[in-house]
Design a protein around this motif. Structure first.
Motif, PDB file in Angstrom:
ATOM      1  N   PHE A  88       2.237 -12.052   1.978  1.00 14.22           N
ATOM      2  CA  PHE A  88       3.485 -12.228   1.957  1.00 14.22           C
ATOM      3  C   PHE A  88       3.818 -12.947   3.644  1.00 14.22           C
ATOM      4  CE2 PHE A  88       3.768  -8.973  -0.836  1.00 14.22           C
ATOM      5  CZ  PHE A  88       4.476  -9.198  -1.695  1.00 14.22           C
TER       6      PHE A  88
ATOM      7  N   GLY B  27       6.234  -1.923   5.742  1.00 18.83           N
ATOM      8  CA  GLY B  27       6.726  -2.669   4.426  1.00 18.83           C
ATOM      9  C   GLY B  27       6.476  -1.696   2.941  1.00 18.83           C
ATOM     10  N   GLY B  28       6.935  -2.178   2.112  1.00 17.30           N
ATOM     11  CA  GLY B  28       6.484  -1.454   0.908  1.00 17.30           C
ATOM     12  C   GLY B  28       5.112  -1.644   0.029  1.00 17.30           C
ATOM     13  N   TYR B  29       4.511  -2.710   0.755  1.00 18.68           N
ATOM     14  CA  TYR B  29       3.065  -2.823   0.140  1.00 18.68           C
ATOM     15  C   TYR B  29       2.005  -2.581   0.925  1.00 18.68           C
ATOM     16  CZ  TYR B  29       5.680  -5.264  -3.773  1.00 18.68           C
ATOM     17  OH  TYR B  29       6.455  -5.689  -4.817  1.00 18.68           O
TER      18      TYR B  29
ATOM     19  N   GLY C  53      -0.058  -7.118   3.551  1.00 18.30           N
ATOM     20  CA  GLY C  53       0.819  -7.699   4.071  1.00 18.30           C
ATOM     21  C   GLY C  53       0.442  -9.302   4.024  1.00 18.30           C
TER      22      GLY C  53
ATOM     23  N   ILE D 256       4.326  -5.913   8.038  1.00 22.28           N
ATOM     24  CA  ILE D 256       4.255  -5.663   6.585  1.00 22.28           C
ATOM     25  C   ILE D 256       3.589  -4.248   6.338  1.00 22.28           C
ATOM     26  CG2 ILE D 256       4.033  -6.369   4.289  1.00 22.28           C
ATOM     27  CD1 ILE D 256       4.700  -9.304   5.210  1.00 22.28           C
ATOM     28  N   ARG D 257       2.205  -4.267   6.732  1.00 20.16           N
ATOM     29  CA  ARG D 257       1.269  -3.309   6.622  1.00 20.16           C
ATOM     30  C   ARG D 257       2.041  -1.959   6.935  1.00 20.16           C
ATOM     31  NH1 ARG D 257      -5.045  -4.664   7.605  1.00 20.16           N
ATOM     32  NH2 ARG D 257      -5.345  -6.066   5.766  1.00 20.16           N
TER      33      ARG D 257
END
Length: 307
Positions: free
Chosen positions: A273, A265-267, A270, A261-262
């Motif tokens: 999530f 991803g878009g955020y 992470g 995610i980091r």
């Protein structure tokens, strides 16, 4: 001499929910105090608002649902403090109260109360606030200053290792001081409130992914909410696996998901999530890692018995 046969538990432990929650509050205190030192009175207000609104939400909900009060077990206070530590110091106080309502009423009480929630209440509340009030959740105060910044060291990459370790960086109230978080984690391990399996598996798998991806391992470990999540939220009794093997699988899953995610991803962060996704997989991890009771036998199907 006749034996008295009764179902377990056969021996009552001196360890109570209240004592466990008190220990967690004590372990969170160093990081909370560090956040108040760096971000000032506004951080104190956010933390107090989060704790008070969480306790009030639980008390009010139990009254409305006509159930016994549970605020004295300390779990609502722990959830409130965890939520506050996951928020920026300049978060509007009414939004903090919204987060406490989501954590306590929706995630915890509507699913049956402590022990019945499907995910960590503070994590779900943080994600809801991040999606609903993105401006408030992505505006941070520089330490020992009234200056407002929009990027944490994890995004900017301009902090020193020493500042990251001591917490002298922008970020959420309770996530910046790695030293205080590690101190709290060691304390909980020493008194056996948590096992080190999940944090070690989480941080280790994440570090391995960063190393394989060519990143700065130490910088990534010390920045963002990784330490707070790995030590205090990925070790939640209710929403994480029971067995040591399950805890290790859970931690590795969190580490890999956090890295993905980091990185893609878009955020930028992470942790929340990743833990939430692994919370949803906890029942399946428990099913595949639970040990068989000694002497237990697989039940015989009725058709086979009749044959």
């Amino acid at each position: 001499m006749p034996y008295h046969i009764a179902p377990s538990p056969h021996e009552k432990s001196a360890v109570t929910t209240q004592k466990i929650m008190l220990a967690v509050l004590m372990a969170l205190l160093p990081a909370a105090l560090a956040g108040c030192f760096y971000f000032g009175l506004r951080a104190v207000l956010v933390l107090l608002t989060a704790v008070i609104s969480a306790v009030a939400a639980e008390a009010g909900c139990r009254i409305i649902m006509k159930r016994n009060q549970t605020v004295t077990d300390g779990s609502a206070a722990v959830t409130g403090l965890l939520l506050g530590m996951n928020l920026p110091a300049d978060m509007p106080l009414w939004q903090v109260c919204v987060g406490s309502f989501v954590a306590i009423v929706i995630v915890k009480q509507l699913f049956g109360g402590l022990g019945q929630n499907f995910a960590n209440p503070a994590i779900v509340a943080r994600i809801v606030l991040l999606i609903s009030f993105q401006a408030g959740m992505t505006t941070f105060r520089a330490p020992n200053s009234d200056a407002i910044v929009s990027a944490t060291p994890m995004v900017s990459g301009d902090a020193s290792y020493w500042d990251l370790f001591l917490g002298n960086t922008a970020g959420c109230i309770g996530e910046t001081c790695a030293a205080a978080l590690l101190l709290g984690g060691i304390f909980l391990c020493m008194i056996r409130v948590i096992l080190p399996v999940t944090p070690v598996a989480y941080l280790g798998s994440f570090a391995l992914c960063v190393w394989l991806g060519g990143g700065d391992v130490l910088y990534q470990l010390l920045s963002g909410g990784l330490m707070l999540g790995a030590i205090f939220m990925a070790t939640d009794y209710v929403t994480t696996p029971i067995t040591p093997v399950g805890k290790a699988i859970f931690g590795v899953g969190c580490g890999i998901l956090t890295y993905l995610i980091r990185s893609f991803g878009g955020y930028p962060e992470g942790v929340s999530f990743a833990i939430l996704l692994m919370n949803l997989l906890t029942p399946y991890i428990d099913r595949f890692t639970m040990t068989k009771p000694f002497g237990a036998a697989k039940p015989v199907r009725k058709e086979a018995a009749d044959a």
